[in-house]
Design a protein around this motif. Structure first.
Motif, PDB file in Angstrom:
ATOM      1  N   GLU A  42       0.832  -1.209   0.000  1.00 40.26           N
ATOM      2  CA  GLU A  42       0.000   0.000   0.000  1.00 40.26           C
ATOM      3  C   GLU A  42       0.864   1.255   0.000  1.00 40.26           C
ATOM      4  N   MET A  43       1.951   1.238   0.770  1.00 38.38           N
ATOM      5  CA  MET A  43       2.843   2.396   0.784  1.00 38.38           C
ATOM      6  C   MET A  43       3.551   2.563  -0.555  1.00 38.38           C
ATOM      7  N   SER A  44       3.807   1.450  -1.236  1.00 35.80           N
ATOM      8  CA  SER A  44       4.443   1.558  -2.553  1.00 35.80           C
ATOM      9  C   SER A  44       3.507   2.241  -3.550  1.00 35.80           C
ATOM     10  N   ILE A  45       2.215   1.979  -3.434  1.00 39.76           N
ATOM     11  CA  ILE A  45       1.243   2.659  -4.296  1.00 39.76           C
ATOM     12  C   ILE A  45       1.232   4.156  -3.997  1.00 39.76           C
ATOM     13  N   VAL A  52       3.470   9.691 -10.747  1.00 34.78           N
ATOM     14  CA  VAL A  52       2.381   9.826 -11.713  1.00 34.78           C
ATOM     15  C   VAL A  52       2.026  11.297 -11.865  1.00 34.78           C
ATOM     16  N   GLY A  53       1.847  11.977 -10.731  1.00 36.88           N
ATOM     17  CA  GLY A  53       1.535  13.395 -10.769  1.00 36.88           C
ATOM     18  C   GLY A  53       2.655  14.226 -11.358  1.00 36.88           C
ATOM     19  N   PHE A  54       3.889  13.885 -11.006  1.00 32.68           N
ATOM     20  CA  PHE A  54       5.045  14.653 -11.485  1.00 32.68           C
ATOM     21  C   PHE A  54       5.158  14.560 -13.006  1.00 32.68           C
ATOM     22  N   LEU A  55       4.954  13.353 -13.537  1.00 32.76           N
ATOM     23  CA  LEU A  55       5.045  13.175 -14.983  1.00 32.76           C
ATOM     24  C   LEU A  55       3.911  13.922 -15.677  1.00 32.76           C
ATOM     25  N   GLY A  56       2.704  13.869 -15.086  1.00 29.14           N
ATOM     26  CA  GLY A  56       1.592  14.613 -15.663  1.00 29.14           C
ATOM     27  C   GLY A  56       1.823  16.103 -15.615  1.00 29.14           C
ATOM     28  N   PRO A  92      -6.005   9.675   7.136  1.00 30.47           N
ATOM     29  CA  PRO A  92      -5.021   8.596   7.055  1.00 30.47           C
ATOM     30  C   PRO A  92      -5.585   7.344   6.372  1.00 30.47           C
ATOM     31  N   GLU A  93      -5.937   7.504   5.121  1.00 28.63           N
ATOM     32  CA  GLU A  93      -6.455   6.414   4.305  1.00 28.63           C
ATOM     33  C   GLU A  93      -5.578   6.267   3.061  1.00 28.63           C
ATOM     34  N   VAL A  94      -5.436   5.028   2.604  1.00 24.32           N
ATOM     35  CA  VAL A  94      -4.563   4.784   1.453  1.00 24.32           C
ATOM     36  C   VAL A  94      -5.033   5.582   0.235  1.00 24.32           C
ATOM     37  N   TRP A  95      -6.341   5.571  -0.025  1.00 22.02           N
ATOM     38  CA  TRP A  95      -6.841   6.269  -1.207  1.00 22.02           C
ATOM     39  C   TRP A  95      -6.587   7.774  -1.113  1.00 22.02           C
ATOM     40  N   ALA A  96      -6.744   8.326   0.112  1.00 18.42           N
ATOM     41  CA  ALA A  96      -6.553   9.768   0.286  1.00 18.42           C
ATOM     42  C   ALA A  96      -5.085  10.137   0.119  1.00 18.42           C
ATOM     43  N   TRP A  97      -4.196   9.346   0.700  1.00 16.26           N
ATOM     44  CA  TRP A  97      -2.771   9.633   0.553  1.00 16.26           C
ATOM     45  C   TRP A  97      -2.318   9.468  -0.897  1.00 16.26           C
ATOM     46  N   THR A  98      -2.853   8.457  -1.565  1.00 17.43           N
ATOM     47  CA  THR A  98      -2.496   8.249  -2.968  1.00 17.43           C
ATOM     48  C   THR A  98      -2.928   9.436  -3.816  1.00 17.43           C
ATOM     49  N   GLY A 333      10.443   9.053 -16.095  1.00 14.61           N
ATOM     50  CA  GLY A 333       9.226   9.134 -15.291  1.00 14.61           C
ATOM     51  C   GLY A 333       8.445   7.845 -15.280  1.00 14.61           C
ATOM     52  N   VAL A 334       8.372   7.161 -16.424  1.00 15.07           N
ATOM     53  CA  VAL A 334       7.682   5.872 -16.474  1.00 15.07           C
ATOM     54  C   VAL A 334       8.386   4.861 -15.576  1.00 15.07           C
ATOM     55  N   GLY A 335       9.710   4.845 -15.620  1.00 12.73           N
ATOM     56  CA  GLY A 335      10.464   3.960 -14.736  1.00 12.73           C
ATOM     57  C   GLY A 335      10.252   4.286 -13.273  1.00 12.73           C
ATOM     58  N   ALA A 336      10.133   5.587 -12.965  1.00 10.16           N
ATOM     59  CA  ALA A 336       9.929   6.013 -11.576  1.00 10.16           C
ATOM     60  C   ALA A 336       8.555   5.600 -11.059  1.00 10.16           C
ATOM     61  N   ILE A 337       7.569   5.600 -11.930  1.00 13.91           N
ATOM     62  CA  ILE A 337       6.219   5.169 -11.520  1.00 13.91           C
ATOM     63  C   ILE A 337       6.213   3.683 -11.196  1.00 13.91           C
ATOM     64  N   MET A 338       6.894   2.900 -11.998  1.00 14.85           N
ATOM     65  CA  MET A 338       6.893   1.449 -11.816  1.00 14.85           C
ATOM     66  C   MET A 338       7.787   1.005 -10.665  1.00 14.85           C
ATOM     67  N   GLY A 339       8.844   1.778 -10.373  1.00  8.71           N
ATOM     68  CA  GLY A 339       9.838   1.394  -9.371  1.00  8.71           C
ATOM     69  C   GLY A 339       9.271   1.101  -7.995  1.00  8.71           C
ATOM     70  N   PRO A 340       8.535   2.028  -7.361  1.00  8.38           N
ATOM     71  CA  PRO A 340       8.008   1.766  -6.017  1.00  8.38           C
ATOM     72  C   PRO A 340       7.059   0.576  -5.962  1.00  8.38           C
ATOM     73  N   ILE A 341       6.246   0.403  -7.007  1.00  5.50           N
ATOM     74  CA  ILE A 341       5.305  -0.726  -7.020  1.00  5.50           C
ATOM     75  C   ILE A 341       6.064  -2.044  -7.039  1.00  5.50           C
ATOM     76  N   LEU A 342       7.101  -2.120  -7.868  1.00  5.27           N
ATOM     77  CA  LEU A 342       7.933  -3.320  -7.908  1.00  5.27           C
ATOM     78  C   LEU A 342       8.586  -3.568  -6.561  1.00  5.27           C
ATOM     79  N   LEU A 343       9.144  -2.520  -5.977  1.00  2.00           N
ATOM     80  CA  LEU A 343       9.824  -2.664  -4.689  1.00  2.00           C
ATOM     81  C   LEU A 343       8.850  -3.059  -3.584  1.00  2.00           C
ATOM     82  N   GLY A 344       7.666  -2.463  -3.590  1.00  2.00           N
ATOM     83  CA  GLY A 344       6.682  -2.798  -2.572  1.00  2.00           C
ATOM     84  C   GLY A 344       6.274  -4.249  -2.641  1.00  2.00           C
ATOM     85  N   TYR A 345       6.082  -4.764  -3.853  1.00  2.00           N
ATOM     86  CA  TYR A 345       5.704  -6.172  -4.020  1.00  2.00           C
ATOM     87  C   TYR A 345       6.835  -7.093  -3.558  1.00  2.00           C
ATOM     88  N   VAL A 346       8.059  -6.784  -3.987  1.00  2.00           N
ATOM     89  CA  VAL A 346       9.206  -7.629  -3.644  1.00  2.00           C
ATOM     90  C   VAL A 346       9.439  -7.634  -2.137  1.00  2.00           C
TER      91      VAL A 346
END
Length: 423
Positions: A42-45, A52-56, A92-98, A333-346
């Motif tokens: 959840e924190m990786s998301i 995502v916001g930075f790239l946009g 303090p909710e995942v959706w709100a922080w995301t 930026g695309v790599g940066a978006i994917m990086g935390p998700i990969l790390l969070g899963y691993v």
């Protein structure tokens, strides 16, 4: 350089305060998330959402500036950042922080574009490189000071969320009260990815992998620290070491970059960073060993960003350099978006030490691909024909990268003129 500083001191001060706020909220959320019982994934998301916001923002902010002007965009985005920072502990909710991270990433991207366009407008051909160096120093110093503030605060309370909100609000005062004429604003459309990859496969692949490494440093280091059982002061020290090493390594690596085959330097730095990550993974929880490994990762990965741009420029015409830099920002930026998700899963599957294993994998993949490219194309640009290296950070907007490109071009033109006069 002192004259350059005093000519734009308000801008440097404002950026410094902004980076204190940005650096503080990033690490703080990573620590506070564990207190709110957020899982690692959840924190990786949440952390990925910033990129995502930075790239946009890097795509949409220039159009906003053209439509309503620098001052309005700057003020509107700044007030939004300040509001979101206060809302984090309230929701303090995942959706709100995301959602908050997406908004903050977008706003900071727009703020950087605006501030950097002012800086570029104030700079001259003679001092543009010095302006860029001072800007980078202000950014890094702000992030490091943020970690110091965090180490003395209470992560379970509200004060540490209020401090960055106040700093961000105050940051705009010296800038808006001292900035003179609004500069003309133009950005270059990114080069087609097919053309960019064809021009420099090594830089394109490297930028993508580097995006994951940068996101790990900026977004997931604090999450790793919590999972590893580090206290707040130790986590703050860990993040600080990464950025101090990155700043200290920029100029020695830049010096070496202009005097040797850049592919060899890229391979060496990526391998050294990978070795540092492996060292941290095998540390057995020893903080000194982790800090050494983190310093090696930070001191190699951050300068690689500018090094990849310089390497790609060796194969580009002057008029194509800005378009290529915009394309590299997108790839990174695309790599940066994917990086935390990969790390969070691993990390969720294999434990906290896998954070460093994943970083090592990305760094060593850069080194391996660099070696493969040298086998595929043994000959490369002669050292004397390489464009000069200019320091630029991975969190820079397209305007700052364009500034670096102008430094490359101006330096090369000066060298050509000197060669012609000597002959």
């Amino acid at each position: 350089m002192i004259k350059v500083f005093f000519a734009s001191w308000a801008l440097f001060l404002g950026i410094f305060m902004l980076m204190v706020g940005n650096g503080l909220q990033g690490t703080l959320l990573g620590v506070r998330g564990s207190l709110e019982d957020f899982s690692t994934f959840e924190m990786s998301i949440v952390m990925s959402a910033y990129f995502v916001g930075f790239l946009g923002g890097s795509r949409l902010a220039p159009e906003m500036i053209r439509r309503v002007g620098h001052v309005r965009v700057f003020a509107a985005l700044g007030s939004t950042i300040s509001a979101v920072l206060i809302l984090y502990p309230v929701l303090p909710e995942v959706w709100a922080w995301t959602l908050g991270r997406v908004v903050i990433g977008f706003c900071f991207s727009g703020v950087y574009v605006t501030a950097e366009s002012w800086l570029n407008n104030a700079a001259t051909n003679e001092n543009r490189g010095q302006s860029l160096s001072l800007y980078m120093l202000a950014q890094m110093s702000g992030i490091v000071l943020a970690q110091v503030i965090l180490s003395f605060g209470d992560v379970s309370g509200y004060i540490l969320f209020i401090i960055p909100s106040v700093l961000v609000s105050l940051a705009f005062a010296p800038i808006l009260l001292s900035i003179t004429p609004t500069p003309a604003f133009e950005t270059t459309r990114p080069m087609k990815l097919k053309d960019l990859i064809g021009t420099s496969p090594l830089a394109s692949v490297g930028m993508f992998l580097l995006g994951g490494v940068f996101a790990a440093q900026f977004g997931m280091t604090a999450v790793y620290g919590v999972e590893a059982g580090l206290n707040v002061k130790e986590i703050s020290l860990l993040v600080s070491v990464i950025y101090v090493a990155a700043l200290a390594a920029q100029y020695p690596i830049g010096w070496a970059s202009d005097r040797m085959d850049r592919r060899v330097l890229i391979i060496g730095l990526a391998a050294l960073g990978g070795a540092g990550a492996i060292l941290a993974a095998l540390s057995g929880g020893s903080l000194p060993v982790i800090l050494v490994g983190a310093a090696l990762v930070g001191g190699t990965s951050n300068p690689l960003y500018a090094l990849y741009i310089a390497y790609a420029n060796d194969f580009l015409e002057h008029e194509d350099m800005p378009a290529a830099s915009a394309g590299f920002i997108f790839i990174n930026g695309v790599g940066a978006i994917m990086g935390p998700i990969l790390l969070g899963y691993v990390m969720g599957v294999f434990g906290e030490a896998s954070f460093w294993v994943a970083v090592a994998t990305l760094m060593l993949a850069m080194a391996a691909y660099g070696g493969l490219r040298m086998l595929q194309r043994p000959s490369d640009t002669a050292v004397e024909d390489q464009v000069s290296y200019a320091p630029v950070l991975a969190n820079a907007s397209v305007v700052a990268v364009d500034m670096a490109q102008e430094v490359y071009i101006e330096t090369e033109l000066e060298e050509q003129a000197q060669d012609e006069s000597d002959s």
